[in-house]
Design an enzyme around this catalytic site. Structure first.
Site, short mmCIF file in Angstrom:
data_model
loop_
_atom_site.label_atom_id
_atom_site.label_comp_id
_atom_site.label_asym_id
_atom_site.label_seq_id
_atom_site.Cartn_x
_atom_site.Cartn_y
_atom_site.Cartn_z
N ASN A 62 0.83 -1.21 0.00
CA ASN A 62 0.00 0.00 0.00
C ASN A 62 0.86 1.25 0.00
O ASN A 62 1.92 1.31 0.63
CB ASN A 62 -1.03 0.00 1.14
CG ASN A 62 -0.49 -0.30 2.50
OD1 ASN A 62 0.51 -1.00 2.66
ND2 ASN A 62 -1.13 0.24 3.52
N GLU A 75 -3.01 -4.58 -3.17
CA GLU A 75 -3.49 -5.49 -4.22
C GLU A 75 -3.57 -4.79 -5.56
O GLU A 75 -3.23 -5.33 -6.61
CB GLU A 75 -4.89 -6.02 -3.87
CG GLU A 75 -4.97 -6.87 -2.62
CD GLU A 75 -5.26 -6.06 -1.36
OE1 GLU A 75 -4.70 -4.96 -1.21
OE2 GLU A 75 -6.04 -6.55 -0.53
N CYS A 112 -10.29 -5.15 0.46
CA CYS A 112 -11.41 -4.19 0.50
C CYS A 112 -12.25 -4.34 -0.77
O CYS A 112 -11.85 -4.99 -1.75
CB CYS A 112 -10.88 -2.77 0.63
SG CYS A 112 -10.23 -2.10 -0.91
N1 THU Z 1 -5.32 -1.58 2.43
C1 THU Z 1 -4.78 -2.39 1.48
O1 THU Z 1 -3.63 -2.18 1.06
N2 THU Z 1 -5.52 -3.42 1.01
C2 THU Z 1 -6.80 -3.68 1.40
O2 THU Z 1 -7.46 -4.53 0.80
C3 THU Z 1 -7.37 -2.98 2.56
C4 THU Z 1 -6.66 -1.74 2.96
C5 THU Z 1 -4.54 -0.43 2.91
C6 THU Z 1 -5.09 0.91 2.50
C7 THU Z 1 -4.53 1.81 3.57
O3 THU Z 1 -3.23 2.22 3.18
C8 THU Z 1 -4.43 0.91 4.79
O4 THU Z 1 -4.51 -0.43 4.31
C9 THU Z 1 -5.51 1.14 5.83
O5 THU Z 1 -6.76 1.10 5.26
#
Ligand code: THU
Length: 160
Positions: A62, A75, A112
């Site tokens: 992320n 992802e 998500c």
């Molecule tokens: N996040 C992801 O990288 N993947 C997901 O499927 C859920 C959330 C990240 C986004 C943000 O940087 C952090 O997790 C908190 O939401």
């Protein structure tokens, strides 16, 4: 009116060591990617590793932004990179792991909604299922054989 049942199948592994060897290797690469995440705001680091049918492994993590919605999940960083670099390759499987510096994440963390929708697009494009393994920092690993198990009744281009 009639009611229909929509079912999803999830396999649960006790820990990363219970995974088949290739899946364990993929998860280890997701863990390495997670450590390089840029998550100064949420402190919630996510790593993703994709295996492609051409033998390549693509990783992502992320990437957050001071303007919060401008950031992107692990992802999507990984799957869009794969789509950009290897447009003809099929994604076979994805391993995802999350860890936080403020809480212990020892339950499987699944993607998500926006990431599910994005992965669904690639399943549709390549016409074959993508297996998804997901875990926290420690503990159980969950597996679905297709994104469809994470996003039943999804929207796709057949409606357009
Ligand atoms: N996040 C992801 O990288 N993947 C997901 O499927 C859920 C959330 C990240 C986004 C943000 O940087 C952090 O997790 C908190 O939401």
């Amino acid at each position: 009116m009639k009611e229909i049942q929509v079912t999803a199948t999830v396999q649960l592994f006790d820990d990363i060591d219970e995974l088949p060897a290739q899946a364990k290797q993929l998860m280890l690469q997701a863990i390495e990617a997670r450590k390089k995440a840029y998550a100064p705001y949420s402190k919630f680091r996510v790593g993703a590793a994709l295996s492609l049918d051409n033998g390549e492994i693509i990783t992502g993590n992320n990437q957050e932004n001071a303007a919060y919605p401008s950031g992107l999940c692990a992802e999507r960083v990984a799957i869009y990179y794969a789509g950009a670099q290897y447009p003809d390759a099929k994604v076979l499987s994805i391993a995802i792991t999350a860890a936080s510096s403020t809480t212990q994440v020892n339950e499987p963390i699944s993607s998500c909604g926006s990431c599910r929708q994005s992965i669904a697009e690639y399943e549709q494009k390549q016409k074959s299922p993508i297996a998804i393994y997901f875990m926290g920092e420690l503990g159980k690993v969950a597996k679905v054989n297709s994104l469809k198990d994470l996003l039943p009744l999804g929207f796709d281009n057949s409606f357009l």
